[in-house]
Design a protein around this motif. Structure first.
Motif, short mmCIF file in Angstrom:
data_model
loop_
_atom_site.label_atom_id
_atom_site.label_comp_id
_atom_site.label_asym_id
_atom_site.label_seq_id
_atom_site.Cartn_x
_atom_site.Cartn_y
_atom_site.Cartn_z
N PHE A 1 3.42 -6.17 -12.67
CA PHE A 1 4.17 -5.13 -11.96
C PHE A 1 5.42 -4.74 -12.73
O PHE A 1 5.74 -3.55 -12.86
CB PHE A 1 4.54 -5.64 -10.57
CG PHE A 1 5.35 -4.67 -9.75
CD1 PHE A 1 4.73 -3.62 -9.10
CD2 PHE A 1 6.73 -4.81 -9.64
CE1 PHE A 1 5.47 -2.72 -8.36
CE2 PHE A 1 7.47 -3.92 -8.89
CZ PHE A 1 6.84 -2.88 -8.26
N THR B 1 5.87 -1.01 -14.35
CA THR B 1 7.00 -0.24 -13.83
C THR B 1 7.98 0.10 -14.94
O THR B 1 8.55 1.21 -14.96
CB THR B 1 7.71 -1.03 -12.72
OG1 THR B 1 6.76 -1.40 -11.72
CG2 THR B 1 8.79 -0.18 -12.07
N TYR C 1 8.27 8.58 -6.91
CA TYR C 1 7.93 7.17 -6.71
C TYR C 1 6.44 6.93 -6.83
O TYR C 1 6.02 5.81 -7.15
CB TYR C 1 8.47 6.70 -5.36
CG TYR C 1 9.97 6.65 -5.33
CD1 TYR C 1 10.66 5.52 -5.75
CD2 TYR C 1 10.71 7.76 -4.94
CE1 TYR C 1 12.04 5.48 -5.74
CE2 TYR C 1 12.10 7.73 -4.94
CZ TYR C 1 12.75 6.59 -5.35
OH TYR C 1 14.12 6.56 -5.36
N LEU D 1 3.97 4.38 -10.01
CA LEU D 1 2.77 3.56 -9.87
C LEU D 1 1.60 4.09 -10.68
O LEU D 1 0.59 3.38 -10.82
CB LEU D 1 2.37 3.46 -8.40
CG LEU D 1 3.32 2.68 -7.48
CD1 LEU D 1 2.88 2.82 -6.03
CD2 LEU D 1 3.37 1.21 -7.87
N HIS E 1 -2.01 -0.10 -10.23
CA HIS E 1 -3.17 -0.19 -9.34
C HIS E 1 -4.45 -0.50 -10.11
O HIS E 1 -5.38 -1.10 -9.56
CB HIS E 1 -3.32 1.11 -8.52
CG HIS E 1 -3.69 2.32 -9.35
ND1 HIS E 1 -4.98 2.69 -9.57
CD2 HIS E 1 -2.92 3.22 -9.99
CE1 HIS E 1 -5.01 3.78 -10.31
NE2 HIS E 1 -3.77 4.14 -10.58
N LEU F 1 2.65 -8.12 -1.83
CA LEU F 1 2.49 -6.72 -2.23
C LEU F 1 3.55 -5.83 -1.60
O LEU F 1 4.06 -4.91 -2.25
CB LEU F 1 1.09 -6.24 -1.85
CG LEU F 1 -0.07 -6.94 -2.57
CD1 LEU F 1 -1.41 -6.44 -2.05
CD2 LEU F 1 0.02 -6.74 -4.07
N LEU F 2 3.89 -6.10 -0.34
CA LEU F 2 4.94 -5.32 0.32
C LEU F 2 6.29 -5.54 -0.35
O LEU F 2 7.07 -4.60 -0.54
CB LEU F 2 5.00 -5.68 1.80
CG LEU F 2 6.03 -4.92 2.64
CD1 LEU F 2 5.75 -3.42 2.62
CD2 LEU F 2 6.05 -5.43 4.08
N SER G 1 6.37 -3.57 -3.56
CA SER G 1 6.52 -2.14 -3.31
C SER G 1 7.95 -1.79 -2.93
O SER G 1 8.52 -0.80 -3.43
CB SER G 1 5.55 -1.70 -2.20
OG SER G 1 4.21 -1.94 -2.57
N ILE H 1 2.83 4.98 -0.20
CA ILE H 1 3.01 3.68 -0.85
C ILE H 1 2.67 2.55 0.12
O ILE H 1 2.03 1.56 -0.26
CB ILE H 1 4.45 3.55 -1.38
CG1 ILE H 1 4.66 4.52 -2.54
CG2 ILE H 1 4.73 2.12 -1.84
CD1 ILE H 1 6.08 4.57 -3.05
N THR I 1 -0.26 -0.23 -0.23
CA THR I 1 -0.07 -1.67 -0.04
C THR I 1 -1.09 -2.23 0.95
O THR I 1 -1.68 -3.30 0.73
CB THR I 1 1.35 -1.94 0.47
OG1 THR I 1 2.30 -1.38 -0.45
CG2 THR I 1 1.60 -3.43 0.61
N CYS J 1 -4.54 -2.36 -0.74
CA CYS J 1 -4.64 -3.48 -1.68
C CYS J 1 -4.82 -4.80 -0.94
O CYS J 1 -5.57 -5.67 -1.39
CB CYS J 1 -3.41 -3.53 -2.57
SG CYS J 1 -3.22 -2.14 -3.69
N THR K 1 -7.32 4.34 -3.91
CA THR K 1 -5.99 4.31 -4.50
C THR K 1 -5.70 5.59 -5.28
O THR K 1 -4.56 6.09 -5.28
CB THR K 1 -5.83 3.10 -5.42
OG1 THR K 1 -6.92 3.06 -6.37
CG2 THR K 1 -5.84 1.81 -4.62
#
Length: 334
Positions: free
Chosen positions: A51, A55, A78, A82, A93, A150-151, A154, A177, A181, A184, A269
């Protein structure tokens, strides 16, 4: 599991005061076991590093994509964090489509057979708890841990983007987003349910782990190759087909590919994180005539992604239902 047994004994022996339900006692202990396990820590480091790397690449190339008139998604800052890539690293993703199954398999491949091998399964069942609570606690605890991870990532990405760019996130971007999440989490939950099912079918943890990894490799690598080979062998050359026949052929091919969970995840996704995606199937030039390249509203994107999300939820529920059926009929004293 000794802590679970001690907590259940204290719960059953205490007659006064408010005591937590035995199910939540087992959920908290399962979460604590996962957090302290080395395999979860290793996968956690891999997910966080992935991640952070994707990012960082997106942040470095953000000026080149934001405000691009040729890209209808350039206004969604935003979402670009991703999906933007420079070619050295895939988007997050895409990485998660490979790391997510490994995370789910690692959390569930020895959920039941390890308890039976260690002799703790009969001791837990001797306490005043229902058998289905044990299986459900293992699934809920692992899924809660994955969803929280995951949250958190994000929200960390959103907070970092606000601090670096100074641009506030739009409500539609936030919903997309959060939907990503949730999607996923469901995708990882499918592999978690499958690994728990295999841990009930096989008595050895190594056997259930290898079987789950084999199924993941089949759907990720070999399934698409097999479908394409069968389609090329059964269908004549596309030059000999009419336009309608080619559309039906491509639609059938996509439907066969969507039997793989990874394809459902990729389609969903892509639709959520790229609002300009208008269709996941083949379309004709007549349908594209007069279409203006612009982002779809959130409602339209959700309508496109709903079949894929329903398929992943149905597959997850099916795996857990089979696990429930087999575990409830299993003799645990042997």
């Amino acid at each position: 599991m000794k802590a679970i047994i001690d907590s259940l004994k204290s719960h059953s022996s205490t007659s006064s005061g408010v005591q937590p339900h035995p199910f939540w006692v087992m959920v908290r202990k399962e979460i604590a076991d996962h957090i302290r396990s080395w395999r979860f820590l290793v996968l956690l480091v891999l997910v966080v590093l992935t991640f952070w790397g994707t990012t960082s690449v997106s942040m470095a190339n953000l000026r080149q994509v934001v405000g691009n008139a040729n890209d209808p998604d350039s206004l969604f800052l935003y979402l670009k964090l991703l999906t933007t890539t420079e070619g050295s690293l895939p988007p997050f993703h895409v990485f998660l489509s490979f790391l997510g199954p490994l995370l789910g398999i690692s959390l569930g491949f020895d959920a039941v057979n390890s308890e039976q091998q260690n002799g703790t399964l009969t001791r837990i069942m001797a306490q005043p708890v229902f058998r289905d609570n044990l299986l459900l606690s293992k699934f809920v605890s692992a899924l809660t841990l994955v969803g929280s991870l995951l949250l958190s990532l994000s929200l960390l990405m959103i907070g970092g983007g606000i601090l670096i760019t100074g641009v506030l996130i739009e409500v539609e971007e936030l919903i997309r987003i959060l939907g990503f999440t949730f999607l996923c989490t469901i995708y990882v939950g499918f592999w978690l349910g499958l690994s728990i099912l295999l841990s009930i079918l096989f008595r050895q943890g190594a056997t259930s782990a290898l079987t789950a990894i084999g199924i993941w490799l089949f759907f990720t690598v070999f399934y698409q190759i097999i479908v394409n080979l069968v389609a090329e062998a059964l269908v004549p050359a596309e030059s000999a087909l009419s336009q309608q026949a080619i559309l039906r052929y491509n639609e059938l091919l996509l439907n066969l590919l969507r039997l793989a969970p990874s394809q459902l995840y990729t389609d969903a996704t892509t639709t959520l994180l790229m609002p300009s995606v208008r269709s996941l199937g083949p379309i004709t030039m007549e349908q594209m005539a007069g279409a203006i390249p612009s982002p779809l509203p959130l409602k339209e994107s959700l309508m496109i992604v709903w079949p894929q999300l329903s398929g992943l939820i149905a597959a997850t529920v099916l795996c857990f239902a089979l696990s429930y059926y087999l575990f409830m009929r299993r003799e645990i004293r042997s």
